[in-house]
Design a protein around this motif. Structure first.
Motif, short mmCIF file in Angstrom:
data_model
loop_
_atom_site.label_atom_id
_atom_site.label_comp_id
_atom_site.label_asym_id
_atom_site.label_seq_id
_atom_site.Cartn_x
_atom_site.Cartn_y
_atom_site.Cartn_z
N LYS A 1 65.87 73.69 85.07
CA LYS A 1 66.57 73.75 83.78
C LYS A 1 66.76 75.20 83.34
N PHE A 2 67.87 75.45 82.66
CA PHE A 2 68.15 76.80 82.19
C PHE A 2 68.50 76.82 80.71
N PHE A 3 67.98 77.82 80.03
CA PHE A 3 68.40 78.12 78.66
C PHE A 3 68.77 79.60 78.65
N ILE A 4 70.02 79.87 78.35
CA ILE A 4 70.53 81.23 78.49
C ILE A 4 71.18 81.69 77.20
N ALA A 5 70.82 82.89 76.76
CA ALA A 5 71.42 83.44 75.55
C ALA A 5 72.09 84.77 75.86
N GLY A 6 73.17 85.04 75.17
CA GLY A 6 73.84 86.31 75.39
C GLY A 6 75.00 86.49 74.43
N LEU A 7 75.53 87.70 74.46
CA LEU A 7 76.71 87.99 73.65
C LEU A 7 77.94 87.65 74.48
N ASN A 8 78.84 86.84 73.93
CA ASN A 8 80.00 86.44 74.71
C ASN A 8 81.04 87.55 74.85
N LEU A 9 81.14 88.40 73.83
CA LEU A 9 82.18 89.43 73.85
C LEU A 9 81.61 90.83 73.62
N THR A 10 82.28 91.82 74.23
CA THR A 10 81.92 93.21 73.95
C THR A 10 82.52 93.59 72.59
N THR A 11 82.25 94.79 72.15
CA THR A 11 82.81 95.23 70.87
C THR A 11 84.33 95.40 70.93
N GLU A 12 84.87 95.38 72.18
CA GLU A 12 86.34 95.41 72.33
C GLU A 12 86.90 94.00 72.49
N LYS A 13 86.06 93.00 72.24
CA LYS A 13 86.43 91.59 72.36
C LYS A 13 86.80 91.21 73.80
N LYS A 14 86.16 91.86 74.76
CA LYS A 14 86.35 91.49 76.16
C LYS A 14 85.17 90.62 76.59
N PRO A 15 85.40 89.62 77.47
CA PRO A 15 84.27 88.82 77.97
C PRO A 15 83.17 89.74 78.50
N PHE A 16 81.96 89.48 78.09
CA PHE A 16 80.84 90.39 78.36
C PHE A 16 80.10 89.97 79.63
N GLY A 17 80.15 90.83 80.66
CA GLY A 17 79.43 90.57 81.91
C GLY A 17 79.80 89.21 82.49
N LYS A 18 78.78 88.43 82.84
CA LYS A 18 79.01 87.13 83.46
C LYS A 18 78.94 85.99 82.44
N MET A 19 79.09 86.32 81.16
CA MET A 19 78.99 85.29 80.12
C MET A 19 80.08 84.24 80.26
N GLY A 20 81.29 84.68 80.62
CA GLY A 20 82.39 83.73 80.78
C GLY A 20 82.07 82.71 81.86
N ASP A 21 81.52 83.19 82.98
CA ASP A 21 81.18 82.31 84.11
C ASP A 21 80.13 81.28 83.69
N ILE A 22 79.12 81.76 83.01
CA ILE A 22 78.01 80.85 82.69
C ILE A 22 78.45 79.85 81.61
N LEU A 23 79.30 80.27 80.70
CA LEU A 23 79.79 79.36 79.66
C LEU A 23 80.60 78.21 80.28
N CYS A 24 81.36 78.54 81.34
CA CYS A 24 82.16 77.52 82.01
C CYS A 24 81.29 76.44 82.64
N CYS A 25 80.10 76.83 83.07
CA CYS A 25 79.22 75.88 83.79
C CYS A 25 78.22 75.19 82.87
N ALA A 26 78.08 75.68 81.66
CA ALA A 26 77.04 75.14 80.77
C ALA A 26 77.41 73.73 80.31
N ASP A 27 76.38 72.87 80.19
CA ASP A 27 76.69 71.52 79.70
C ASP A 27 76.41 71.40 78.20
N ASN A 28 75.92 72.45 77.62
CA ASN A 28 75.67 72.45 76.18
C ASN A 28 75.79 73.89 75.68
#
Ligand SMILES: [Zn+2]
Length: 172
Positions: A90-117
């Motif tokens: 099981k995984f619980f992951i926290a992070g900032l979705n966007l940089t201060t330039e409103k760009k997807p931050f690191g791999k947050m976009g990838d993990i959000l696509c796979c998250a079930d909650n």
């Protein structure tokens, strides 16, 4: 930022421990604002955490539940997480979705696509005090994408105030 995500991670880790699960908490090595091997929330609650730089490193550790804070700063790809998840971890992951330039931050976009909650957390806007601050505004001139910092550098703002700050309509 300042939305209580570290507190959430610590609470969930403790909840899983009570459930008898083997729990491991991870955080990016570069984020040592508060402590080197602990996660500490704004209320002073803390939990020991393993420092990693690449997502792949979690494969070296065995646990039932993996919790990761500040996921946006990690290198690598989310394959390691998917592999462990397919084995029932099981995984619980926290992070900032966007940089201060409103760009997807690191791999947050990838993990959000796979998250079930997904839980989107908001802060109080530093400028207008509305309760829907979903962006970070950088108070100083940045030279690169990543500059680890706290309240001295970043403030949470709502979309309206973000746009006004960027356009120069309002100043801090
Ligand atoms: Zn605002």
């Amino acid at each position: 930022m300042r939305c209580g995500k570290t507190q959430k991670i610590i609470d969930e880790a403790n909840r899983q421990k009570i459930a008898g699960k083997k729990v491991l908490v991870f955080k990016p090595l570069m984020d040592n604002r508060f402590s080197d091997n602990h996660l500490i929330d704004r209320n002073g609650n803390e939990i020991s955490a393993v420092n990693i730089e690449n997502i792949d490193e979690i494969k070296k550790f065995d646990a039932d539940v993996y919790l990761i804070d500040e996921f946006q700063f990690l290198q690598g790809d989310i394959k390691a997480i998917q592999e462990l998840e397919s084995k029932g971890k099981k995984f619980f992951i926290a992070g900032l979705n966007l940089t201060t330039e409103k760009k997807p931050f690191g791999k947050m976009g990838d993990i959000l696509c796979c998250a079930d909650n997904i839980q989107m957390m908001t802060s109080i806007c530093e400028v207008c005090k509305s309760e829907n601050a979903t962006y970070s505004y950088c108070k100083i001139e940045k030279t690169g994408d990543i500059l680890v910092g706290g309240d001295d550098i970043y403030i949470p703002v709502c979309n309206q105030c973000y746009n006004k700050l960027v356009s120069g309509e309002i100043k801090l």
